[in-house]
Design a protein around this motif. Structure first.
Motif, PDB file in Angstrom:
ATOM      1  N   PRO A 133       0.820  -1.221   0.000  1.00  0.00           N
ATOM      2  CA  PRO A 133       0.000   0.000   0.000  1.00  0.00           C
ATOM      3  C   PRO A 133       0.852   1.268   0.000  1.00  0.00           C
ATOM      4  O   PRO A 133       0.446   2.283  -0.548  1.00  0.00           O
ATOM      5  N   SER A 134       2.042   1.202   0.629  1.00  0.00           N
ATOM      6  CA  SER A 134       2.934   2.368   0.687  1.00  0.00           C
ATOM      7  C   SER A 134       4.328   1.904   1.080  1.00  0.00           C
ATOM      8  O   SER A 134       4.493   0.778   1.582  1.00  0.00           O
ATOM      9  N   MET A 135       5.312   2.777   0.900  1.00  0.00           N
ATOM     10  CA  MET A 135       6.676   2.452   1.336  1.00  0.00           C
ATOM     11  C   MET A 135       6.728   2.252   2.849  1.00  0.00           C
ATOM     12  O   MET A 135       7.450   1.403   3.345  1.00  0.00           O
ATOM     13  N   GLU A 136       5.931   3.053   3.567  1.00  0.00           N
ATOM     14  CA  GLU A 136       5.934   2.968   5.034  1.00  0.00           C
ATOM     15  C   GLU A 136       5.448   1.590   5.497  1.00  0.00           C
ATOM     16  O   GLU A 136       6.056   0.965   6.368  1.00  0.00           O
ATOM     17  N   LYS A 161      11.633   1.021  -4.370  1.00  0.00           N
ATOM     18  CA  LYS A 161      11.257   2.304  -4.986  1.00  0.00           C
ATOM     19  C   LYS A 161      11.298   2.181  -6.502  1.00  0.00           C
ATOM     20  O   LYS A 161      10.397   2.647  -7.207  1.00  0.00           O
ATOM     21  N   ASP A 180      -3.070  -4.699   0.635  1.00  0.00           N
ATOM     22  CA  ASP A 180      -3.331  -3.989   1.889  1.00  0.00           C
ATOM     23  C   ASP A 180      -3.931  -5.007   2.847  1.00  0.00           C
ATOM     24  O   ASP A 180      -3.249  -5.563   3.688  1.00  0.00           O
TER      25      ASP A 180
END
Ligand SMILES: Nc1nc2c(ncn2[C@@H]2O[C@H](COP(=O)(O)OP(=O)(O)O)[C@@H](O)[C@H]2O)c(=O)[nH]1
Ligand SMILES: Nc1ncnc2c1ncn2[C@@H]1O[C@H](COP(=O)(O)OP(=O)(O)O)[C@@H](O)[C@H]1O
Length: 223
Positions: A133-136, A161, A180
């Motif tokens: 869902p995100s890099m975090e 990335k 997710d």
């Protein structure tokens, strides 16, 4: 350049799963293979990295030395190979043939270099990208997996990335799934396998309502 040693045989199209390290490819694949073990077979790659606790030689990977891997590559035994985070990885011709010999749909878990290389061969798979869902979230999951040193973790995050950009290139993937919620992503994976190919269809199992994959035979290339 195309591999001139390839020859056509009847069988279902293979499936390539790719995406950043930690995106959830192995988790999703294990679910799929558990539910549909008579339909899908995993292409067991070679790698020079060390096995993680719980991983089995010959099941998760063939764990080999650099010398053995390089000799196999030089000998033309690999469809593709790449260096990821300082280790060698590769799909042997035998890995794909072993699955096809059992008349199963072959699933490959490979990085983006592998995707680029496979696209120059006659394997003709369906390409599915698994994205976080995100890099975090990716970083959190990789840290919580506790399999990587800090150095390896940073290498994986840097590669991620590039991978996330690569997945947005038009025409590279037939489907992109954002992992997710795991169950939702798994449902999407099953749908993607159905939607992206005319060569799959569903039917209700006689005793229950679960979705089944019925690969039809058609012309594909093998090695
Ligand atoms: N090109 C290529 N990549 C592979 C192969 N096998 C695994 N990989 C990729 O290598 C990367 C690292 O895999 P691994 O060390 O198992 O770490 P993980 O993805 O973090 O679980 C992942 O992106 C895999 O998809 C292969 O045979 N060829
Ligand atoms: N949807 C999800 N929600 C939370 N954690 C997840 C989810 N999918 C996978 N994970 C966890 O994230 C980590 C990375 O997943 P993994 O399947 O090993 O990724 P990959 O094979 O792509 O490197 C694992 O610890 C796994 O249990």
């Amino acid at each position: 350049m195309r591999d001139s040693t390839t020859k056509a045989m009847a069988g279902p199209r293979p499936v390539v799963l790719s995406g950043p390290s930690g995106a959830g490819k192995s988790t999703l694949l294990k679910k799929l293979m558990k539910e549909y073990d008579s339909i899908f077979g995993f292409s067991v790659s070679h790698t020079t990295r060390n096995p993680r606790p719980g991983e089995e030689n010959g099941k998760d990977y063939h764990y080999v030395t650099r010398e053995t891997m390089q000799a196999g590559i030089d000998n033309g035994e690999f469809i593709e190979n790449a260096v990821f985070s300082g280790n060698m990885y590769g799909t042997s011709k035998a890995a794909v043939q072993d699955v096809q010999a059992k008349n199963l749909i072959c699933i490959l878990d490979i990085d983006m270099q592998g995707v680029r290389n496979i696209k120059t061969t006659d394997l003709n798979p369906i390409y599915i990208s698994i994205q976080p869902p995100s890099m975090e979230v990716l970083e959190k999951r990789l840290r919580e997996r506790k399999t990587e040193s800090e150095e390896n973790l940073q290498k994986r995050l840097n590669a991620a990335k590039v991978d996330m950009q690569f997945s947005k290139e038009p025409g590279v993937f037939d489907a992109i799934i954002v992992n997710d919620n795991l169950e939702e992503a798994y449902g999407q994976l099953k749908n993607a396998l159905l939607e992206v190919s005319d060569h799959y269809n569903t039917a209700s199992a006689s005793s229950n309502t679960s979705t089944r994959f019925h690969p039809c035979t058609h012309q594909m290339k093998t090695f």
